[in-house]
Design an enzyme around this catalytic site. Sequence first.
Site, PDB file in Angstrom:
ATOM      1  N   ASN A   1      -8.370 -40.172   5.964  1.00 45.51           N
ATOM      2  CA  ASN A   1      -8.529 -39.264   7.102  1.00 45.51           C
ATOM      3  C   ASN A   1      -7.196 -38.703   7.598  1.00 45.51           C
ATOM      4  O   ASN A   1      -7.135 -38.050   8.632  1.00 45.51           O
ATOM      5  CB  ASN A   1      -9.237 -39.972   8.256  1.00 45.51           C
ATOM      6  CG  ASN A   1      -8.410 -41.096   8.856  1.00 45.51           C
ATOM      7  OD1 ASN A   1      -7.401 -41.505   8.269  1.00 45.51           O
ATOM      8  ND2 ASN A   1      -8.822 -41.591  10.011  1.00 45.51           N
ATOM      9  N   GLY A   2      -6.109 -38.977   6.866  1.00 44.69           N
ATOM     10  CA  GLY A   2      -4.812 -38.418   7.225  1.00 44.69           C
ATOM     11  C   GLY A   2      -3.907 -39.350   8.008  1.00 44.69           C
ATOM     12  O   GLY A   2      -2.734 -39.025   8.239  1.00 44.69           O
TER      13      GLY A   2
ATOM     14  N   ARG B   1      14.105 -26.102  19.799  1.00 44.41           N
ATOM     15  CA  ARG B   1      14.156 -24.806  20.472  1.00 44.41           C
ATOM     16  C   ARG B   1      13.382 -24.803  21.788  1.00 44.41           C
ATOM     17  O   ARG B   1      13.641 -23.969  22.655  1.00 44.41           O
ATOM     18  CB  ARG B   1      13.609 -23.711  19.544  1.00 44.41           C
ATOM     19  CG  ARG B   1      14.577 -23.293  18.467  1.00 44.41           C
ATOM     20  CD  ARG B   1      13.967 -22.309  17.512  1.00 44.41           C
ATOM     21  NE  ARG B   1      13.016 -22.938  16.596  1.00 44.41           N
ATOM     22  CZ  ARG B   1      12.434 -22.334  15.574  1.00 44.41           C
ATOM     23  NH1 ARG B   1      12.716 -21.058  15.339  1.00 44.41           N
ATOM     24  NH2 ARG B   1      11.602 -22.967  14.775  1.00 44.41           N
TER      25      ARG B   1
ATOM     26  N   ASP C   1      24.023 -14.240  19.637  1.00 43.49           N
ATOM     27  CA  ASP C   1      23.529 -14.084  21.005  1.00 43.49           C
ATOM     28  C   ASP C   1      24.508 -14.780  21.942  1.00 43.49           C
ATOM     29  O   ASP C   1      25.440 -15.454  21.519  1.00 43.49           O
ATOM     30  CB  ASP C   1      22.107 -14.651  21.159  1.00 43.49           C
ATOM     31  CG  ASP C   1      21.992 -16.093  20.680  1.00 43.49           C
ATOM     32  OD1 ASP C   1      22.898 -16.892  20.973  1.00 43.49           O
ATOM     33  OD2 ASP C   1      20.993 -16.417  20.015  1.00 43.49           O
TER      34      ASP C   1
ATOM     35  N   LYS D   1      21.225  -9.436  22.851  1.00 45.81           N
ATOM     36  CA  LYS D   1      19.873  -9.174  22.358  1.00 45.81           C
ATOM     37  C   LYS D   1      18.858  -9.648  23.380  1.00 45.81           C
ATOM     38  O   LYS D   1      19.158 -10.425  24.285  1.00 45.81           O
ATOM     39  CB  LYS D   1      19.639  -9.877  21.015  1.00 45.81           C
ATOM     40  CG  LYS D   1      19.549 -11.398  21.117  1.00 45.81           C
ATOM     41  CD  LYS D   1      19.332 -12.033  19.754  1.00 45.81           C
ATOM     42  CE  LYS D   1      19.168 -13.553  19.885  1.00 45.81           C
ATOM     43  NZ  LYS D   1      19.007 -14.219  18.588  1.00 45.81           N
TER      44      LYS D   1
ATOM     45  N   THR E   1      12.853 -17.283  10.474  1.00 39.18           N
ATOM     46  CA  THR E   1      12.269 -16.172   9.713  1.00 39.18           C
ATOM     47  C   THR E   1      13.323 -15.168   9.255  1.00 39.18           C
ATOM     48  O   THR E   1      13.019 -14.271   8.471  1.00 39.18           O
ATOM     49  CB  THR E   1      11.218 -15.430  10.551  1.00 39.18           C
ATOM     50  OG1 THR E   1      11.845 -14.862  11.710  1.00 39.18           O
ATOM     51  CG2 THR E   1      10.098 -16.368  10.984  1.00 39.18           C
TER      52      THR E   1
END
Length: 325
Positions: free
Chosen positions: A45-46, A104, A178, A201, A234
């Site tokens: 079941n994980g 983050r 940034d 930004k 990303t």
Amino acid sequence: MTGKKTTGEKHLMFFSGRAYPELAEEVAQHLGIEITPTRLHDFANGEIYARYMESVRGSDAFVIQSHTEPINTWIMEQLIMVDALKRASAKRITVVLPFFGYSRQDKKGRGREPITARLMADLFKTAGADRLMSVDLHTPQIQGFFDGPVDHLFALPVLYRYLSGRLDPANTTIVSPDTGRVRLAERWADQLGTPVAFIHKRRDLDVANQVKVHEVVGQVRGRTCVLIDDMIDTGGSICKAADALYEQGATNVVVAATHAIFSEPAVDRLKNSRISEVVVTNTLPIPQERRFDKLTVLSIAPLIARAISEVFSDGSVTSLFEGDA
């Protein structure tokens, strides 16, 4: 028996989860020990099961796990391993996090949001961790979330050694993507003897991983720019920053980052960008299909091994970065 003992009978034992065994093996080699055998498997079941195959009683235990994808699975596995060590009477438990998951989410940007980085620290403390060790936390205040010692390691020496021989300080500018990375950029600039620039930004708070670049502040025209950041997810932010630098007259852009998360479509963005080289460390696994010609991967294992040795011998982790302390 794996590990090693000091004359005072201190016993270092090193454990690894299943997220990134290659890095754990490399760290163990630098320590001159073997990873303690551990039985880890998933139930149908994980649910995750963990059991150590040797006695850990009275040991100085170090448990390494990189929080890569599937990130929640590997965080849970590390928590279970820490709990097992506590219940098996390990004397001290140090959680080694080359990449600190959820870092983050370190503050509330708007109402009704969680501070998940604090929750992570609380979970490890509750599980039984006495100490945390991590590389380039997203923000330094995360150290204050954990009620105990936190060894904050910096990848700057690793990245600097590689780049210093390839850059002309007279024609180089260190660029923060940034305002939040300006302090890090200043540390880089102090090492290289170069000026600092930064990019103003604004993020779209309603859309994840979306960035709008506004302006470049600093001397970049006709210069090689080194964009520094703690992570590349990303790749949207870093690629837009590079475009902004080229628009302002930069002749070359190199990216240096610690954590290569490389979520889709980061690899395509970086491959097709005007960035000349992307330099990262191996705090996270980078499978072959996510590697590309412009990518350089440096090993963080020697630094982690030295930090573990300093903690085990009651030495100074700070001395690894600032000379004797």
